[in-house]
Write an enzyme that holds these catalytic residues in place. Sequence first.
Site, PDB file in Angstrom:
ATOM      1  N   CYS A 146     -18.215  75.832   8.229  1.00 14.77           N
ATOM      2  CA  CYS A 146     -18.786  75.498   6.690  1.00 14.77           C
ATOM      3  C   CYS A 146     -19.318  74.162   6.597  1.00 14.77           C
ATOM      4  O   CYS A 146     -20.111  73.836   5.448  1.00 14.77           O
ATOM      5  CB  CYS A 146     -16.981  75.701   5.988  1.00 14.77           C
ATOM      6  SG  CYS A 146     -15.750  74.439   6.367  1.00 14.77           S
ATOM      7  N   THR A 171     -15.451  85.954  -1.964  1.00 21.52           N
ATOM      8  CA  THR A 171     -13.914  86.283  -1.749  1.00 21.52           C
ATOM      9  C   THR A 171     -12.816  86.005  -2.572  1.00 21.52           C
ATOM     10  O   THR A 171     -12.363  86.409  -3.528  1.00 21.52           O
ATOM     11  CB  THR A 171     -13.498  86.660  -0.340  1.00 21.52           C
ATOM     12  OG1 THR A 171     -14.633  87.003   1.279  1.00 21.52           O
ATOM     13  CG2 THR A 171     -12.351  87.377   0.064  1.00 21.52           C
ATOM     14  N   GLY A 206     -12.658  80.715   2.635  1.00 22.02           N
ATOM     15  CA  GLY A 206     -13.390  82.348   3.394  1.00 22.02           C
ATOM     16  C   GLY A 206     -14.279  82.408   2.435  1.00 22.02           C
ATOM     17  O   GLY A 206     -15.292  80.612   1.837  1.00 22.02           O
ATOM     18  N   ASN A 221     -14.045  81.653  11.330  1.00 19.87           N
ATOM     19  CA  ASN A 221     -15.295  80.551  12.484  1.00 19.87           C
ATOM     20  C   ASN A 221     -14.589  79.408  13.468  1.00 19.87           C
ATOM     21  O   ASN A 221     -14.965  79.228  14.212  1.00 19.87           O
ATOM     22  CB  ASN A 221     -16.503  79.996  11.534  1.00 19.87           C
ATOM     23  CG  ASN A 221     -15.417  79.548  10.302  1.00 19.87           C
ATOM     24  OD1 ASN A 221     -14.215  79.313  10.074  1.00 19.87           O
ATOM     25  ND2 ASN A 221     -15.998  77.996   9.650  1.00 19.87           N
ATOM     26  N   GLU A 279      -7.786  69.805   0.784  1.00 14.28           N
ATOM     27  CA  GLU A 279      -6.011  70.121   1.243  1.00 14.28           C
ATOM     28  C   GLU A 279      -6.634  68.444   2.118  1.00 14.28           C
ATOM     29  O   GLU A 279      -7.176  67.731   1.556  1.00 14.28           O
ATOM     30  CB  GLU A 279      -6.778  71.442   2.196  1.00 14.28           C
ATOM     31  CG  GLU A 279      -7.372  72.390   1.454  1.00 14.28           C
ATOM     32  CD  GLU A 279      -7.144  74.394   3.004  1.00 14.28           C
ATOM     33  OE1 GLU A 279      -8.069  73.456   4.481  1.00 14.28           O
ATOM     34  OE2 GLU A 279      -6.388  74.514   3.217  1.00 14.28           O
ATOM     35  N   GLU A 333     -10.780  77.394  -0.703  1.00  8.90           N
ATOM     36  CA  GLU A 333     -12.193  76.626   0.293  1.00  8.90           C
ATOM     37  C   GLU A 333     -13.335  77.195   0.776  1.00  8.90           C
ATOM     38  O   GLU A 333     -12.999  78.677   2.045  1.00  8.90           O
ATOM     39  CB  GLU A 333     -11.326  76.025   1.936  1.00  8.90           C
ATOM     40  CG  GLU A 333     -10.109  74.997   1.250  1.00  8.90           C
ATOM     41  CD  GLU A 333     -10.618  73.541   0.765  1.00  8.90           C
ATOM     42  OE1 GLU A 333     -11.683  73.069   1.024  1.00  8.90           O
ATOM     43  OE2 GLU A 333     -10.276  73.473   0.223  1.00  8.90           O
TER      44      GLU A 333
HETATM   45  P1  NDP Z   1     -14.193  86.511   4.093  1.00 13.29           P
HETATM   46  O1  NDP Z   1     -14.077  85.938   2.734  1.00 13.29           O
HETATM   47  O2  NDP Z   1     -15.094  87.532   4.602  1.00 13.29           O
HETATM   48  O3  NDP Z   1     -12.929  86.295   4.855  1.00 13.29           O
HETATM   49  C1  NDP Z   1     -11.949  85.441   4.744  1.00 13.29           C
HETATM   50  C2  NDP Z   1     -10.380  85.957   5.331  1.00 13.29           C
HETATM   51  O4  NDP Z   1      -9.923  86.589   3.484  1.00 13.29           O
HETATM   52  C3  NDP Z   1     -10.330  87.234   5.911  1.00 13.29           C
HETATM   53  O5  NDP Z   1      -9.304  86.370   6.750  1.00 13.29           O
HETATM   54  C4  NDP Z   1     -10.450  88.286   5.025  1.00 13.29           C
HETATM   55  O6  NDP Z   1      -9.800  89.538   6.037  1.00 13.29           O
HETATM   56  C5  NDP Z   1      -9.655  87.357   4.293  1.00 13.29           C
HETATM   57  N1  NDP Z   1      -9.761  88.665   3.165  1.00 13.29           N
HETATM   58  C6  NDP Z   1     -11.489  89.293   2.733  1.00 13.29           C
HETATM   59  N2  NDP Z   1     -11.271  90.105   1.498  1.00 13.29           N
HETATM   60  C7  NDP Z   1     -10.170  89.969   0.976  1.00 13.29           C
HETATM   61  C8  NDP Z   1      -9.843  90.100  -0.214  1.00 13.29           C
HETATM   62  N3  NDP Z   1     -10.017  91.075  -0.862  1.00 13.29           N
HETATM   63  N4  NDP Z   1      -8.434  89.483  -0.667  1.00 13.29           N
HETATM   64  C9  NDP Z   1      -8.026  88.854   0.623  1.00 13.29           C
HETATM   65  N5  NDP Z   1      -8.431  88.654   1.580  1.00 13.29           N
HETATM   66  C10 NDP Z   1      -9.430  89.155   1.468  1.00 13.29           C
HETATM   67  O7  NDP Z   1     -15.322  84.942   4.586  1.00 13.29           O
HETATM   68  P2  NDP Z   1     -15.362  84.914   6.568  1.00 13.29           P
HETATM   69  O8  NDP Z   1     -14.504  85.621   7.435  1.00 13.29           O
HETATM   70  O9  NDP Z   1     -16.574  85.658   6.445  1.00 13.29           O
HETATM   71  O10 NDP Z   1     -15.806  83.816   7.078  1.00 13.29           O
HETATM   72  C11 NDP Z   1     -16.889  82.754   6.544  1.00 13.29           C
HETATM   73  C12 NDP Z   1     -16.674  82.019   5.171  1.00 13.29           C
HETATM   74  O11 NDP Z   1     -16.115  80.973   5.288  1.00 13.29           O
HETATM   75  C13 NDP Z   1     -17.661  81.358   5.249  1.00 13.29           C
HETATM   76  O12 NDP Z   1     -18.567  81.616   3.219  1.00 13.29           O
HETATM   77  C14 NDP Z   1     -17.422  79.912   4.972  1.00 13.29           C
HETATM   78  O13 NDP Z   1     -18.274  78.452   4.483  1.00 13.29           O
HETATM   79  C15 NDP Z   1     -16.817  80.059   4.988  1.00 13.29           C
HETATM   80  N6  NDP Z   1     -15.760  78.508   5.452  1.00 13.29           N
HETATM   81  C16 NDP Z   1     -15.486  77.824   4.200  1.00 13.29           C
HETATM   82  C17 NDP Z   1     -14.610  76.343   4.713  1.00 13.29           C
HETATM   83  C18 NDP Z   1     -14.151  75.617   3.881  1.00 13.29           C
HETATM   84  O14 NDP Z   1     -13.280  74.985   4.493  1.00 13.29           O
HETATM   85  N7  NDP Z   1     -14.505  75.224   2.590  1.00 13.29           N
HETATM   86  C19 NDP Z   1     -14.104  76.649   6.137  1.00 13.29           C
HETATM   87  C20 NDP Z   1     -14.606  77.571   7.240  1.00 13.29           C
HETATM   88  C21 NDP Z   1     -15.632  78.432   6.765  1.00 13.29           C
HETATM   89  P3  NDP Z   1     -11.282  90.131   7.212  1.00 13.29           P
HETATM   90  O15 NDP Z   1     -11.354  89.226   7.550  1.00 13.29           O
HETATM   91  O16 NDP Z   1      -9.657  91.092   7.904  1.00 13.29           O
HETATM   92  O17 NDP Z   1     -12.142  91.052   6.441  1.00 13.29           O
END
Ligand code: NDP
Length: 480
Positions: free
Chosen positions: A282, A230, A226, A150, A461, A248
């Site tokens: 987020c 995950t 993420g 994002n 963080e 996070e």
């Molecule tokens: P994901 O959890 O799908 O992915 C996040 C990252 O983790 C990506 O690089 C992804 O790779 C990787 N990933 C996925 N599966 C695995 C695994 N099994 N092992 C290790 N790495 C993995 O999240 P999104 O990218 O869809 O992001 C959106 C989410 O992030 C929302 O829930 C949002 O709320 C959260 N978010 C939280 C923030 C905070 O500060 N709390 C800030 C911004 C977002 P790939 O893309 O290749 O699948």
Amino acid sequence: MEKLQNFINGAYCRTKSGKYIDNYDPSTGAVYSLIPDSNAEDVEDAVKAAEVAFPIWSSMSNEERSAILVRVAEGIEKRMEELVKAESKDNGKPLKLAAAVDIPRAVSNFHFFATAILHFASESHHMEGVGINYTLRKPIGIVGCISPWNLPLYLFTWKIAPALAAGNCVIAKPSEITPYTAFLLGQIAKDAGMPDGVLNIIHGSGASAGDTIVKHPKIKAISFTGGTKTGAYIAQTAAPMFKKLSLELGGKNPTIIFDDCNFDDMLKTTLRSSFSNQGQICLCGSRLFVQRGIYERFKTAFTEKVEKIKVSYPTDPEAIMGALVSEPHLNKVLSYIDLAQEEGGKVIAGGKRVHLDAPHDNGYYLRPTVIEGLSFDCRTNQEEIFGPVVTLTPFDTEEEVLQMANSTDYGLAAVVWTNDVKRTHRMAEQLEFGIVWVNSWLVRDLRTPFGGVKSSGVGREGGWEALRFFTEPKNVFVSY
Ligand code: NDP
């Protein structure tokens, strides 16, 4: 078609898997580049390079490391226009948003931690007449940084900068959906004089490259941003290996509007806090609780403004909202709009996909959407949608709104609009969230602790919290 490459040991290199993943331009729905589908061999190469680099990097003085990180910040600044264009194309966000927020913040992240490390002191505990304890803080070694799509470079650098400043070597993986600016960062680090192997950038899927990073026994800490699902999987995988974890995760943030607020300020900011970055931050507030005395006034004024938001292709200078990040994500958001209606909600603005003219006719555009008439505890109001969709719910008392706001599994950020000083503090204390903004939204001071409670994450963080996470404390006692 352009093929991106991993950045390992100070050089761009092809993935050992020989496989590539399509990278889409969300504004057109077309594939425009290919990214390496990295495997365990690529991660192993990165770990080997980091092992060699760690003694060099960790034994440099803070001043030397700081100077290199300042040059990385300057390198990003120098390539601002290129990075802004790349971020906007990769993610679908308006060009002017990437120019105002994403890339400038990546510069700040490096500047901030490059200088923070010069002021990072450790504790000492004096025992009168007995001796003195002091705490040494050493870098952990090789750490993994995994970030989402994002705010791609913004969040990628938010992890990498403190990890490097503290003297660690990094294996970093950006989201496979938005890899481009992370790809460019490798060269910027090289040009800044970062020694080979200190920063390694691996592209690929979460299930393959990400999972390998999490499972690698030589990677001692994982900083992850993420989704909550995950995060839970990563915690389950990393915990038996006793890795340090910073998670996070998702949010379902409330915006609480009392009838004594400054209405115009609130309205302007609530439009941003609801729909900035297509609602894909987020910290966006997706549940709007409005005190009954101003509910109708707010509803009319808000929906009027929402109808005027221009949804357009990212390079349109008038675009307020661009495209959502991917087709599966757009479909997920649309499915929640259907669910809201099944749950008895009424769509009072938006709710529909937008089809622009060619060449953007297959882009992933959605009108900003406002829904009312839902119970606070229905799925639409409990699950994270992460798109331009908000719900409106009226309330009467503080107690009632606190119960509704705190009712979700998430606890990332809350916003309160009121001019009552006592209420401000009562609410801030009782809201079960890691961050509370009063009469504002997304005002960030990089020194403050950043993160959520409940299913929104573990750890914080920002500022000293990040530098503490990326170091191991060692207590030394010296007897008198
Ligand atoms: P994901 O959890 O799908 O992915 C996040 C990252 O983790 C990506 O690089 C992804 O790779 C990787 N990933 C996925 N599966 C695995 C695994 N099994 N092992 C290790 N790495 C993995 O999240 P999104 O990218 O869809 O992001 C959106 C989410 O992030 C929302 O829930 C949002 O709320 C959260 N978010 C939280 C923030 C905070 O500060 N709390 C800030 C911004 C977002 P790939 O893309 O290749 O699948």
